[in-house]
Design a protein around this motif. Structure first.
Motif, PDB file in Angstrom:
ATOM      1  N   LEU A 386     106.204  66.554 -15.441  1.00  0.00           N
ATOM      2  CA  LEU A 386     106.890  65.618 -14.732  1.00  0.00           C
ATOM      3  C   LEU A 386     108.535  65.986 -14.966  1.00  0.00           C
ATOM      4  CD1 LEU A 386     107.028  62.940 -13.054  1.00  0.00           C
ATOM      5  CD2 LEU A 386     107.185  61.651 -15.243  1.00  0.00           C
ATOM      6  N   ILE A 408     104.828  65.778  -6.968  1.00  0.00           N
ATOM      7  CA  ILE A 408     104.701  64.323  -7.551  1.00  0.00           C
ATOM      8  C   ILE A 408     103.272  63.832  -7.070  1.00  0.00           C
ATOM      9  CG2 ILE A 408     105.282  62.090  -7.686  1.00  0.00           C
ATOM     10  CD1 ILE A 408     107.020  63.740  -9.505  1.00  0.00           C
ATOM     11  N   LEU A 411     100.721  65.682  -8.947  1.00  0.00           N
ATOM     12  CA  LEU A 411     100.619  65.169 -10.447  1.00  0.00           C
ATOM     13  C   LEU A 411     100.025  63.722 -10.487  1.00  0.00           C
ATOM     14  CD1 LEU A 411     103.824  65.414 -12.855  1.00  0.00           C
ATOM     15  CD2 LEU A 411     102.168  63.322 -13.044  1.00  0.00           C
ATOM     16  N   SER A 456     105.878  56.366 -15.814  1.00  0.00           N
ATOM     17  CA  SER A 456     106.915  57.303 -15.361  1.00  0.00           C
ATOM     18  C   SER A 456     106.373  57.880 -14.035  1.00  0.00           C
ATOM     19  CB  SER A 456     107.297  58.547 -16.221  1.00  0.00           C
ATOM     20  OG  SER A 456     107.719  57.923 -17.532  1.00  0.00           O
ATOM     21  N   ILE A 457     105.227  58.243 -13.939  1.00  0.00           N
ATOM     22  CA  ILE A 457     104.635  58.723 -12.748  1.00  0.00           C
ATOM     23  C   ILE A 457     104.347  57.847 -11.576  1.00  0.00           C
ATOM     24  CG2 ILE A 457     102.441  59.527 -11.707  1.00  0.00           C
ATOM     25  CD1 ILE A 457     101.593  61.041 -14.406  1.00  0.00           C
TER      26      ILE A 457
END
Length: 582
Positions: A386, A408, A411, A456-457
């Protein structure tokens, strides 16, 4: 066999040079066993940019020169399946069993998820490890139980596992072995030039006693130059040899897989120590074993009394430990980088290598620690991923924004697969394994790390969704304004299908001129409406607001010529802020 290999084990650990009297009077570890676990990250190499789900296949295709061979599962052969395998299997919950062992072959018409997502490769050419803790002490010789490399499907994490053992080792030396052997590289160097907190010398030996590789902790210039040039630490020569044909990332070595460290130079470990009477261990001894700190006198603590005020509560699992009851003499010690079991050597159950504590230590407890450290390594990898994605983002470059969005999305997909396949807050309903796993993960702080990475993701993905919705909303506003303005002309010219100007009988070139004369101002009008769509949209909303006077509505319309477009102002402001930050 070499001379050292022929020395009886009880004599291999007898120090000299003034240490004999100390070693002969201290507590002996009747059986010492240590398992090192080194989590590593697979880096893109020759196949950069291509996602690989099965990294172990790169070693399987390396040919006969590759020392690593896949370990055959005992579940594939009923003749090899023993009671300890059965006890190990039933220790874990069903979803953990499927992760560790896969599923059996289903009957016709049924489906199964297949093999375990974990693969184990082993090298069998290393039989012993010779360790010289200090330049003034004779070397110690340990037998190698196995050297394994654990791969995990669809992740860039591999874990090197080295297990070695010996008998009749003085406690002071056992503490020193725990403290020094599992070091990937020196933290600093002593005035003598020797690497601090590292063994003086480590050698891998073959079954015939031949030296295969030697450590180079004393080569300070090598570590300094590599770190200066590559912004990454080098690893000791014997660890680099052990991982071949894997090669260190950014090094000159070539290999099918490149790796780099995830955590710092101290490898997580498990240790098993049996004593004639474990109750003689002092609080200082237990603290040194639990924290894997430097060896020291039994009547002292490795750190301050205040720091260890809650030692028993934080680091000890005393379900089977009672100083007033000799029958309860098994103690579990745990911190974030160590899991240590101590007990009585004469206790048949504690020393049983099949279904007793020793067998559980080598199998159930090892797998428990393997899963916990794998989870932490994977979460740290997601966090690093990240950070790298955000560091490459430039909001002024359209290609950078698109690449960031793709990164993203990848991820998020990988994290969801990790959660469903590998994230186990609980691994067993058996009280002891359940409690020890919670104690270990509490020290590793994996629950908090998981929540932080997940938040966060998800926050980043929510930001991308919001940005996409904002762009779509702006597009809809512009199209609405253009459609509204075009509606007036469409109704005016298309009423009853009439043609206001009859040019049907004129020559073609006249029609083309009329087409161009209409096309150019229409295009300019549409472009003008799009450029001022924000103000025009506000004007249309004002027209629908009966609380506003016609003068207020007119003033809002005049903003088209009086003020610059608000979108341009916002974009210019954003660009200026980004430039200032850069």
């Amino acid at each position: 066999m070499s001379e050292i290999a022929q020395i009886p084990r009880t004599a291999q650990f007898e120090p000299d040079n003034g240490m004999t009297s100390v070693a002969s009077t201290e507590v002996l570890v009747r059986h010492f066993r240590q398992i090192l676990m080194w989590p590593l990250r697979v880096m893109p190499g020759q196949l950069e940019g291509i996602h690989i789900s099965k990294h172990w296949e790169l070693l399987e295709t390396s040919g006969e020169d590759c020392p690593w061979r896949e370990v055959q599962d005992e579940f594939d052969d009923p003749k090899r399946f023993q009671e300890r395998h059965y006890k190990e299997f039933i220790t874990f919950l069903p979803f953990v069993q499927r992760f560790l062992y896969g599923e059996g072959t289903p009957r016709e018409g049924q489906t199964a998820s297949g093999k375990s997502p974990m693969r184990v490769l082993r090298r069998c050419d290393i039989a012993q490890i010779r360790v010289m803790l200090d330049g003034q002490l004779p070397p110690l010789l340990f037998q190698i139980a196995h050297v394994d490399l654990h791969f995990f499907y669809d992740t860039d994490i591999i874990i090197l596992v080295v297990e070695f053992f010996a008998d009749d080792l003085p406690l002071l030396l056992a503490e020193d072995v725990l403290f020094k052997v599992g070091r990937a590289y020196p933290g600093y160097w002593e005035p003598s030039g020797q690497g601090a907190h590292c063994p003086y010398r480590v050698e891998w030996l073959s079954a015939t006693g031949e030296t295969l590789a030697v450590s180079d902790y004393e080569d300070r210039q090598k570590y300094l130059e590599f770190t200066c040039q590559q912004r990454s630490p080098h690893v000791a020569a014997h660890w680099e040899y052990l991982l071949q044909p894997l090669s260190l990332y950014l090094s000159d070595s070539e290999g099918p897989i490149r790796f780099r460290q995830i955590e710092y130079h101290r490898m997580p470990l498990l240790a098993y120590l049996s004593f004639d009477d474990p109750q003689v261990l002092t609080r200082g001894d237990c603290a040194r074993l639990a924290l894997v700190s430097k060896a020291g006198p039994s009547d002292t603590l490795p750190c301050s009394t205040k720091q260890l005020a809650d030692f028993e509560e934080r680091y000890c699992y005393d379900r089977f430990w009672d100083p007033d009851n000799p029958a309860l003499s098994c103690r579990y010690l745990c911190c974030d980088h160590a899991f240590v079991v101590v007990g009585k050597a004469s206790d048949a159950f504690f020393a049983d290598s099949e279904t007793g504590i020793l067998g559980q230590f080598r199998h159930q407890y090892f797998l428990m620690n393997l899963m916990a450290h794998f989870q932490k390594a994977a979460l740290m990898l997601f966090s690093e991923w990240l950070v790298v994605a955000i560091s490459k983002l430039d909001i002024r470059e359209l290609d950078s924004i698109k690449a960031f969005k793709r990164e993203i999305r990848l991820l998020l997909g990988s994290f969801l697969r990790f959660t469903e396949r590998y994230w186990f807050p609980v691994v067993s309903n058996q009280a002891q394994v359940h409690d020890l796993f919670r104690l270990l993960t509490r020290h590793l702080d994996t629950d908090r790390i998981y929540q932080d990475v997940s938040a966060s993701i998800k926050d980043m993905n929510q930001y991308l969704d919001s940005d996409s919705l904002r762009r779509q909303a702006n597009t809809v506003v512009r199209l609405t304004v253009v459609t509204t303005l075009g509606l007036i002309a469409t109704v005016s010219t298309g009423f009853l299908g009439m043609n206001i100007i009859d040019e049907a009988n004129n020559p073609l070139w006249v029609k083309l001129l009329i087409l161009i004369a209409v096309f150019i101002p229409s295009t300019l009008l549409v472009n003008y409406a799009v450029a001022h769509s924000k103000v025009l949209s506000d004007f249309l909303e004002a027209l629908a607001d009966k609380r506003l006077t016609w003068w207020d509505r007119t003033q809002l319309l005049l903003r088209i010529w009086r003020d610059p477009p608000q979108d341009a102002v916002a974009d210019a402001s954003t660009s200026r802020r980004a430039g200032d930050a850069k």
